[in-house]
Every structure is written in structure tokens, then in C-alpha cells.
Motif scaffolding. Structure first.
Motif, mmCIF file in Angstrom:
data_model
loop_
_atom_site.group_PDB
_atom_site.id
_atom_site.type_symbol
_atom_site.label_atom_id
_atom_site.label_comp_id
_atom_site.label_asym_id
_atom_site.label_seq_id
_atom_site.Cartn_x
_atom_site.Cartn_y
_atom_site.Cartn_z
ATOM 1 N N THR A 146 0.836 -1.201 0.000
ATOM 2 C CA THR A 146 0.000 0.000 0.000
ATOM 3 C C THR A 146 0.871 1.251 0.000
ATOM 4 O O THR A 146 0.644 2.193 -0.786
ATOM 5 C CB THR A 146 -0.922 0.012 1.230
ATOM 6 O OG1 THR A 146 -1.735 -1.165 1.235
ATOM 7 C CG2 THR A 146 -1.831 1.226 1.213
ATOM 8 N N ARG A 167 -3.268 3.022 -8.843
ATOM 9 C CA ARG A 167 -4.339 3.163 -7.858
ATOM 10 C C ARG A 167 -5.042 1.837 -7.608
ATOM 11 O O ARG A 167 -5.422 1.534 -6.463
ATOM 12 C CB ARG A 167 -5.331 4.217 -8.339
ATOM 13 C CG ARG A 167 -4.777 5.645 -8.257
ATOM 14 C CD ARG A 167 -5.660 6.636 -8.969
ATOM 15 N NE ARG A 167 -5.109 7.995 -8.892
ATOM 16 C CZ ARG A 167 -5.308 8.938 -9.804
ATOM 17 N NH1 ARG A 167 -6.068 8.660 -10.864
ATOM 18 N NH2 ARG A 167 -4.776 10.129 -9.648
ATOM 19 N N ARG A 172 -2.837 -0.101 -5.354
ATOM 20 C CA ARG A 172 -2.925 0.413 -3.995
ATOM 21 C C ARG A 172 -4.195 -0.087 -3.301
ATOM 22 O O ARG A 172 -4.157 -0.548 -2.153
ATOM 23 C CB ARG A 172 -2.898 1.930 -4.040
ATOM 24 C CG ARG A 172 -2.827 2.641 -2.676
ATOM 25 C CD ARG A 172 -4.197 3.050 -2.157
ATOM 26 N NE ARG A 172 -5.034 3.670 -3.147
ATOM 27 C CZ ARG A 172 -4.975 4.945 -3.526
ATOM 28 N NH1 ARG A 172 -4.081 5.742 -3.000
ATOM 29 N NH2 ARG A 172 -5.821 5.404 -4.429
ATOM 30 N N ASN A 173 -5.314 -0.053 -4.003
ATOM 31 C CA ASN A 173 -6.576 -0.516 -3.417
ATOM 32 C C ASN A 173 -6.546 -2.014 -3.145
ATOM 33 O O ASN A 173 -7.042 -2.481 -2.119
ATOM 34 C CB ASN A 173 -7.741 -0.165 -4.340
ATOM 35 C CG ASN A 173 -7.991 1.332 -4.408
ATOM 36 O OD1 ASN A 173 -7.580 2.071 -3.526
ATOM 37 N ND2 ASN A 173 -8.649 1.779 -5.456
ATOM 38 N N GLU A 174 -5.960 -2.782 -4.070
ATOM 39 C CA GLU A 174 -5.866 -4.230 -3.865
ATOM 40 C C GLU A 174 -5.068 -4.558 -2.615
ATOM 41 O O GLU A 174 -5.446 -5.414 -1.808
ATOM 42 C CB GLU A 174 -5.227 -4.887 -5.093
ATOM 43 C CG GLU A 174 -5.177 -6.400 -5.060
ATOM 44 C CD GLU A 174 -3.962 -6.953 -4.335
ATOM 45 O OE1 GLU A 174 -4.028 -8.093 -3.819
ATOM 46 O OE2 GLU A 174 -2.930 -6.233 -4.283
ATOM 47 N N LEU A 213 -4.590 -2.575 -0.043
ATOM 48 C CA LEU A 213 -5.327 -2.093 1.125
ATOM 49 C C LEU A 213 -6.454 -3.045 1.495
ATOM 50 O O LEU A 213 -6.682 -3.335 2.686
ATOM 51 C CB LEU A 213 -5.880 -0.697 0.832
ATOM 52 C CG LEU A 213 -6.468 0.083 2.016
ATOM 53 C CD1 LEU A 213 -5.402 0.314 3.083
ATOM 54 C CD2 LEU A 213 -7.037 1.412 1.540
ATOM 55 N N PHE A 214 -7.151 -3.571 0.497
ATOM 56 C CA PHE A 214 -8.237 -4.518 0.774
ATOM 57 C C PHE A 214 -7.672 -5.848 1.303
ATOM 58 O O PHE A 214 -8.286 -6.494 2.161
ATOM 59 C CB PHE A 214 -9.058 -4.760 -0.484
ATOM 60 C CG PHE A 214 -9.739 -3.512 -1.019
ATOM 61 C CD1 PHE A 214 -9.988 -2.439 -0.181
ATOM 62 C CD2 PHE A 214 -10.096 -3.404 -2.351
ATOM 63 C CE1 PHE A 214 -10.606 -1.278 -0.661
ATOM 64 C CE2 PHE A 214 -10.705 -2.261 -2.838
ATOM 65 C CZ PHE A 214 -10.963 -1.189 -1.998
ATOM 66 N N PRO A 250 -13.344 -4.458 3.579
ATOM 67 C CA PRO A 250 -12.609 -3.409 2.848
ATOM 68 C C PRO A 250 -13.050 -2.000 3.218
ATOM 69 O O PRO A 250 -12.218 -1.076 3.236
ATOM 70 C CB PRO A 250 -12.919 -3.739 1.385
ATOM 71 C CG PRO A 250 -13.140 -5.221 1.375
ATOM 72 C CD PRO A 250 -13.825 -5.518 2.676
ATOM 73 N N ALA A 285 -3.750 3.630 4.435
ATOM 74 C CA ALA A 285 -4.119 4.265 3.170
ATOM 75 C C ALA A 285 -3.372 5.570 2.962
ATOM 76 O O ALA A 285 -3.122 5.974 1.816
ATOM 77 C CB ALA A 285 -5.628 4.504 3.133
#
Length: 480
Positions: A192, A248, A251-253, A255-256, A266, A274
Motif C-alpha cells: 500500500t 491506484r 494500492r486498493n488491492e 489495502l483490501f 474493505p 491508506a
């Protein structure tokens, strides 16, 4: 007198336990460790690592409070860990069940029955007048029965050893999950942060290229530029902009993934993670110890060793099934025609004697079971040997990857610095009319590529650090 006989039964049962040391079957195979694998690591000569003992709480070396809190949350809330804990409890319960075989099995009983014989059968007896009424009889009975298997050939003892080894294997499996959770939580957090860092690099490059595109358009409007310069600048701008959605999404993957590891949805992902814009950094060499310490602490090696012990014990169980089972059994009780008569010496009853059972017709099936158990023991030994080699391979590979990526990052840092200097000089020369604008665009593309490569290398350095910590099996003792 009756009590003495009951005590004799219990004494005989206890004494027979002393005969249970004669287990049949082969001895457990020796799980030898390769001598060459117990010394220093091949990659330990690198200045990036030290031979100090590896740490269990290795993530604290990053000195990152956010990471510390995430690891603590993962250890408390991770569902895979909860499942591993539950499995360990189940295996330990099975061990307790196996240990019961060392003790006598007892059964207590009590009852009252009312019975009456047949008048017809009574009338058929000589001297009994026809029509004689048969009285109803109440019978009261209480008693206790006990049986104990004399483990003469080690079947019960081998079963307990197998269950105990299963429990050790389950403990090691839990430790493996703990190592994985600690490493994967750190990696998700680092991914992340790395994605945010790469996004920041792309956005800085995008801002620079946007200014360049505006300048080319201004020059064109003033009659000093060309349409080729404008098109080239806008193409570079669009090319850089195209990298942002991918970064992005990455990054989301991450973070989840971090949310799942820490036991939340999530939507509840850590906001501190984040907001992280730099992957965790180490300020000291990584302590790695040596091969002997590694093999002693790696839970997968301990699990393979426990599985080998369990498989060997089950060979003894299968072999013991070829021999007869000897069970000592006895009962003591009282039977009377009224409740007040229970316990009278004249109404007591007892029995005691050994029971020998031997399944002759199943001897071929028993021998087949022995062969199967022996084959499983051989497989467990091979698995142990392979697990040891894999542990050493993973550690040496992680050491090599980490050391070489550090060298690569140093070279990329130099390349980034030189590319930035070249871009500045190119822009000055263009402003002075010494170079064409295409040279400025080329220098900016080189600088953007160097910045992106360095950001990716920073991410890889952290990834290889975590892989090394995971290979060193850090994390399982911290919350065991």
C-alpha cells in the motif's frame, strides 16, 4: 473377602501396565539434518545482514507504529489463525482421548425388574397341582464392571505417541499460520505504501509534463514552436497519465488485502495505511543467525518431524494388531429380592478373568496395513528431508534477492540523479536556443522512467526484506 478380591483385580490391572513397555514394530527413522546446512548461510557475508540471532518480532525493526498496530490486530482478529487454533484444540482433545486407553473402563449399573413365570410350564412339573398361581417376583440389582487392556505389545502406547506427535504437528501448523499472517500483513501494508509512493512519483512527473505541454502550446501560439512539439508533449503527458489507474488499483488491492488479514471488511480498511506514502525502511542490518538456528525455529520443519514421528508410531500400532489383545475384566455387585437386601454378604456377586482376542482371519489385512503404514512413514521421512532443503533454499534465495536488489537500487538512485540533472540541463539549453525541444522531451521521459524504476526498486527491497523475515520464521513465538 469380596473387597479383597476387588482390590486384587485393581492391583492386577495396575501391575499389568508395567508390562506395556514391549512395543512391537520397527523403530522410528532418524530425521538427520544435513551438516552443511547447519552452519553459516552463503549469503550472510553481505553487509546488509548480521549473524546475530533472528528476531521473532522482526516488524519492530521498521520502527513504524502503524505497522505494529496492524500486526497486533491481525494476530487478534485473523480468521485463519482462529481456524488453526480451533484445529489445535481438536487435536489436543484427540490426544486426551487416546490417553484414556491407559486407564480401566468402568461401567456402573442398577435396576429393578418384576417377573412372573408361566403357569403352563409350572403345571407340567410333577407334584405341582394344576391352576397353581405363579407369584410375581421383584429383583434388585446394582453393580460395577471394569475392563483394562494389558498393553503387552504396545498398541495403546503407540497410539498415544501418534496422537502426541499429531498435537506437535498441529502446534507447528499454527505457528506456520502465525508466520504467514505476520509476513503477509507487513507485505500488504508495504505494498500500500509503495503504491502510494509510485503514485506520488507519477503525479510529480505528470505535473512537470503538463507544464511542458502548456509551454509548447504557448510557443506555438506565439509562432516560435511547432505542432510536432505540441503533439509530442501531449503524448508524453497522456502516457504518464495512463499509469495512474493501474497504480491506484494496485494500492486498493493491497489495502483490501490488508483489511482481510486484519479481520475487517474493505470499507473498514486502515486509514493510516491508506495515507502511508513511503514503504517501511530499515536502519540496521537484518539479523539472520545460522542454519542450525533456522531449522530449529522453522515451524514447517518441526511439523514435518512431528508427522514423521506420528507415521512411525502408527506402524507400531499396525504391527501390534498382528498380536492378541489381552483384556482384564471383572465385575462386582449385589442382587436381592428387596432393596434392603442389597449389600448383604449373601447377595453379593463378582467375576474376574482375562479375555484374549486374536483376529486370525484378518492377519493378511493386518499385514497390508503394516505395509501401508510403513510406506506412509517413508513418505513422511522424504517430506521431512525435502522440507529441510526447501527451508534452506528459501532463506538463501531471500538473502540473495535482498542483497542484489540493494545493489540495483543504488545504481537506480545514481541513474535517477543523473537523469534529473540531464533534464535540467536540456531545459536550460532549450531555453537558450541551443537544443531542440525533442531533446527536452527525451530527457524528461528518461527522468520519468528513472523515477518510476527507483520507486519500484524501493518496493522490491521491502518485499525481499519481508520474504527474508518470513524464511527466517519470525513471528510465531511472539504470540504463541
Amino acid at each position: 473377602m469380596t473387597r479383597n478380591k476387588t482390590l486384587s483385580f485393581l492391583t492386577a490391572a495396575a501391575s499389568s501396565a508395567l508390562l506395556a513397555a514391549c512395543a512391537v514394530g520397527p523403530k522410528a527413522p532418524v530425521a538427520d539434518l544435513p551438516i552443511a546446512g547447519t552452519g553459516g548461510f552463503v549469503g550472510s557475508a553481505s553487509p546488509t545482514v548480521s549473524t546475530a540471532a533472528a528476531r521473532d518480532d522482526w516488524w519492530r525493526l521498521y520502527e513504524d507504529p502503524t505497522l505494529d498496530a496492524l500486526i497486533q490486530q491481525a494476530f487478534a482478529e485473523n480468521n485463519q489463525l482462529e481456524a488453526a487454533f480451533a484445529n489445535l484444540r481438536a487435536v489436543r482433545a484427540s490426544l486426551s482421548e487416546a490417553r484414556v486407553g491407559r486407564f480401566p473402563t468402568t461401567t456402573t449399573s442398577g435396576g429393578v425388574t418384576r417377573s412372573q413365570g408361566s403357569s403352563a410350564s409350572l403345571a407340567a412339573q410333577p407334584g405341582i397341582p394344576a391352576g397353581t398361581t405363579i407369584p410375581e417376583i421383584d429383583t434388585y440389582d446394582v453393580g460395577i464392571e471394569a475392563s483394562y487392556e494389558v498393553d503387552l505389545f504396545g498398541r495403546v502406547g503407540s497410539t498415544i505417541r501418534a496422537a502426541r506427535a499429531d498435537a506437535r504437528a498441529a502446534e507447528a501448523a499454527l505457528a506456520t499460520v502465525q508466520v504467514t499472517v505476520a509476513a503477509e500483513t507487513t507485505r500488504a501494508y508495504a505494498d500500500t505504501c509503495s503504491a502510494n509512493a509510485q503514485i506520488a512519483v507519477a503525479e510529480r512527473t505528470l505535473e512537470l509534463q503538463r507544464n511542458t505541454a502548456e509551454l509548447t502550446q504557448t510557443l506555438l501560439d506565439g509562432g516560435a514552436g511547432t505542432g510536432l512539439d505540441v503533439a509530442s508533449a501531449r503524448a508524453a503527458l497522456a502516457q504518464t497519465a495512463s499509469t495512474l489507474p493501474t497504480l491506484r488499483a494496485a494500492r486498493n488491492e493491497a489495502l483490501f488485502r490488508l483489511a482481510t488479514l486484519t479481520g475487517v471488511t474493505p470499507a473498514e480498511a486502515s486509514q493510516a495505511a491508506a495515507a502511508c506514502v513511503r514503504p517501511p525502511q530499515l536502519s540496521q542490518p537484518i539479523p539472520v543467525g545460522d542454519g542450525a538456528a533456522l531449522l530449529a525455529r522453522r515451524p514447517d520443519v518441526r511439523e514435518a518431524e512431528a508427522n514423521l514421528a506420528a507415521a512411525a508410531a502408527r506402524v507400531n500400532v499396525a504391527t501390534a494388531n498382528l498380536y492378541p489383545r489381552i483384556t482384564l475384566g471383572g465385575s462386582y455387585g449385589s442382587t436381592a429380592l428387596d432393596a434392603d437386601g442389597l449389600g448383604d454378604s449373601g447377595n453379593t456377586r463378582f467375576s474376574f478373568g482375562p479375555l484374549i482376542s486374536w483376529s486370525f482371519p484378518n492377519v493378511f489385512a493386518a499385514r497390508a496395513q503394516i505395509k501401508a503404514a510403513g510406506a506412509r512413514s517413508d513418505a513422511a521421512l522424504a517430506t521431512f528431508d525435502q522440507t529441510v532443503l526447501t527451508a534452506l533454499q528459501e532463506t538463501e534465495t531471500a538473502l540473495s534477492n535482498y542483497a542484489n536488489e540493494l545493489d540495483r537500487r543504488a545504481a537506480l538512485t545514481e541513474a535517477r540523479d543523473q537523469a534529473a540533472r540531464a533534464a535540467d540541463l536540456s531545459r536550460l539549453r532549450f531555453n537558450a536556443g541551443a537544443d531542440s525541444f525533442l531533446l527536452v522531451l527525451d530527457a524528461q521521459r528518461t527522468q520519468a522512467a528513472a523515477d518510476a524504476a527507483l520507486a519500484q526498486s524501493d518496493a522490491l527491497v521491502t518485499t525481499y526484506q519481508i520474504a527474508l523475515f518470513r524464511a527466517l520464521a519470525g513471528g510465531w513465538q511472539a504470540d504463541s
